[in-house]
Design an enzyme around this catalytic site. Sequence first.
Site: not given
Lengths: 430, 430
Positions: A49, A131, A134, A136, A138, A189, A207, A306
């Site tokens: 968009r 990275e 899997v 996030g 970490i 959320g 994962k 996140g």
Amino acid sequence: MMRTRPLKVALLGCGVVGSEVARIMTTHADDLAARIGAPVELAGVAVRRPDKVREGIPAELITTDATALVKRGDIDVVVEVIGGVEPARTLITTAFEHGASVVSANKALLAQDGTSLYASADQHGQDLYYEAAVAGAIPLIRPLRESLAGDKINRVMGIVNGTTNFILDRMDTNGAGYSEALDEATALGYAEADPTADVEGFDAAAKAAILAGIAFHTRVRLDDVYREGMTEVTAADFASAKRMGCTIKLLAICERSADGESVTARVHPAMIPLSHPLASVREAYNAVFVEAEAAGRLMFYGPGAGGSPTASAVLGDLVAVCRNKLNEATGPGESAYTQLPVSPMGDVVTRYHISLDVADKPGVLAQVATVFAEHGVSIDTVRQQGKDGEASLVVVTHRAPDAALSGTVEALRKLDTVRGVASIMRVEGE
Amino acid sequence: MMRTRPLKVALLGCGVVGSEVARIMTTHADDLAARIGAPVELAGVAVRRPDKVREGIPAELITTDATALVKRGDIDVVVEVIGGVEPARTLITTAFEHGASVVSANKALLAQDGTSLYASADQHGQDLYYEAAVAGAIPLIRPLRESLAGDKINRVMGIVNGTTNFILDRMDTNGAGYSEALDEATALGYAEADPTADVEGFDAAAKAAILAGIAFHTRVRLDDVYREGMTEVTAADFASAKRMGCTIKLLAICERSADGESVTARVHPAMIPLSHPLASVREAYNAVFVEAEAAGRLMFYGPGAGGSPTASAVLGDLVAVCRNKLNEATGPGESAYTQLPVSPMGDVVTRYHISLDVADKPGVLAQVATVFAEHGVSIDTVRQQGKDGEASLVVVTHRAPDAALSGTVEALRKLDTVRGVASIMRVEGE
């Protein structure tokens, strides 16, 4: 010694993760340049968009033609944060063909087509880093691929889906039922409108496939991963778990068999002892427990999803890939030399916690115990509780192949005195 | 695509770690070769006592002349597991001069001379890797240097000494006193005959210097690290900690200041809440908690010492360095571009838990509270307990600069009504 010509980065996708990647690339440009040894420049951003306002991203960088962007010829690194299989797959291979390395956060694609993507990267002398795919932020892929490269990993067991951990944590803490906890996760959320990919374990299975492949240096396809969701976990299961000094987590478990000749990968809810480091992983956090021959027991913990955490992982990869570009080298590629086969779930050795509704009369326990014995399954503990002609029988087994355990359950269902199997849950981490 | 000419490795030191490195290099030779892309060969082992029986190591590889070994000219990688400053330092720089990269587990040397060693490696185009120097097998250096290279680290806080964690865990669990717990640690082999380096915090301070340098991309010398040991922690301190919902850990804490213009590094015992992930790190395990701007809160956990875990970290580095050799490249070198100054302990913002023995008479609390106010230190909670004309007063402060807090304590000591300061402990992790 700073090179002045910047490395050019194309960003595919500018949602929650992509916009955060662009923001950090702009606000922390000097730090990134110092750590890489050359400036990095955002050379183009492909979006669906184009009319949406994107703060901090110059309008002239925005394009809807992702293919033209990766084909431009002057792009050094493509960052793919679109997700899904297509068009991501074609864009990534096109990027390799046009001399760009790729940083991706796309677990679904990597679980399904990792091998062909690696082959394409290798053929064109480019890097494929992921990275962010899997757990996030970490650091997990790099420790497994590089830090433990001189060790032999025997097990990877983790909480790799934040949504389901949030739901299970709420059920554990508040005694909430599954749907009540899901509603709260949705309101906050943590769960999507359609939570299927999370609660049915598809996300965790992707994962698990990626982790098993890296840990055991073999190829594990998504179809190789046994998968059970957590929608049928009840408040009663949590009560049973508590009586055993356990809690319930949705675990991704990748194991090398005892003889070392095969591997397994699976995702399912399981009881784990409260003393296990994974038991104290709360809310939407992720954590992965690794057992290696020489290193022993390691754990990696942090936010599993996140925008910002995922962007952190993407940028760490971007720095590494850019350094490799300057060195005219590539990082470690796919390592699947062991070619270990993936065994089916029936071969996995585990323990069952079985809760039965039975008739409250003499001889029931003897009948039930006979079924276990006939299947070669040894019983660890039995707890009987009776009221009003009905009784419940909770059996925890010793370790046995999953096929023998599930065969036992099938046979128990056929007993006249067994009114129903109230719950079955595997017990891990002991 | 396997290169057939092997990479040659010289091993300096063959104690607990070195012999395990040699063992794994032999028993897992095929795996290492597959992961590196070329075989690795143990080309020589320098030892002090050549007559000791060393199982699995051919006698012709043993030498007492480490200098001649690193000067041979055909060595690709030197693995230094001697420890201590000399002769390790000279051997490492000699290795660089003779075209070898170095893998080291030597925290004391790296904390003291990291900068000059990096410069030497850089000058000769060689790698210097040292994952094993901090927190044993826990992948930490690589995640900080590489995975988080695109992020901004604000704090590193960890348990980086297994001996002291074992002692404190025993004091916490059994109510044991310090010397009783130390005796148990010694008997079980967790503490050395002379435990000074561990219990006085020297070992942890060396690790803090290394971690702070990497995390903040600046140079932090061993002398820059504030250090307090844990020999004066008492059973009474643990009782106080329990009343606050805390436990006591010896922490290494590296922080960026609030304005981002300076950093601090320190090692001291501190109370941390039981809900903090570091609180549940038991026995001789290590764990490091990292807070980064985008990634959020991460934790890395595992065995911090021992022959096998340390060997795992050394071998992970060996694989990386060998891959770099084959690529004719080097990995990331020292990154000290931020040149952030290291502030003294007085500038650190922390909280104090102060236990005072006071006269049990009216007006004492008002006197004490006035001293806090005069030093600009705000009080969070006060607990008074009186018996037989004597009383104890436990004060927990809000956050304040350490200089103001220690100034307050000095002034309290001068009050007539204060018979003594029974204990002072910082409170962290909130």
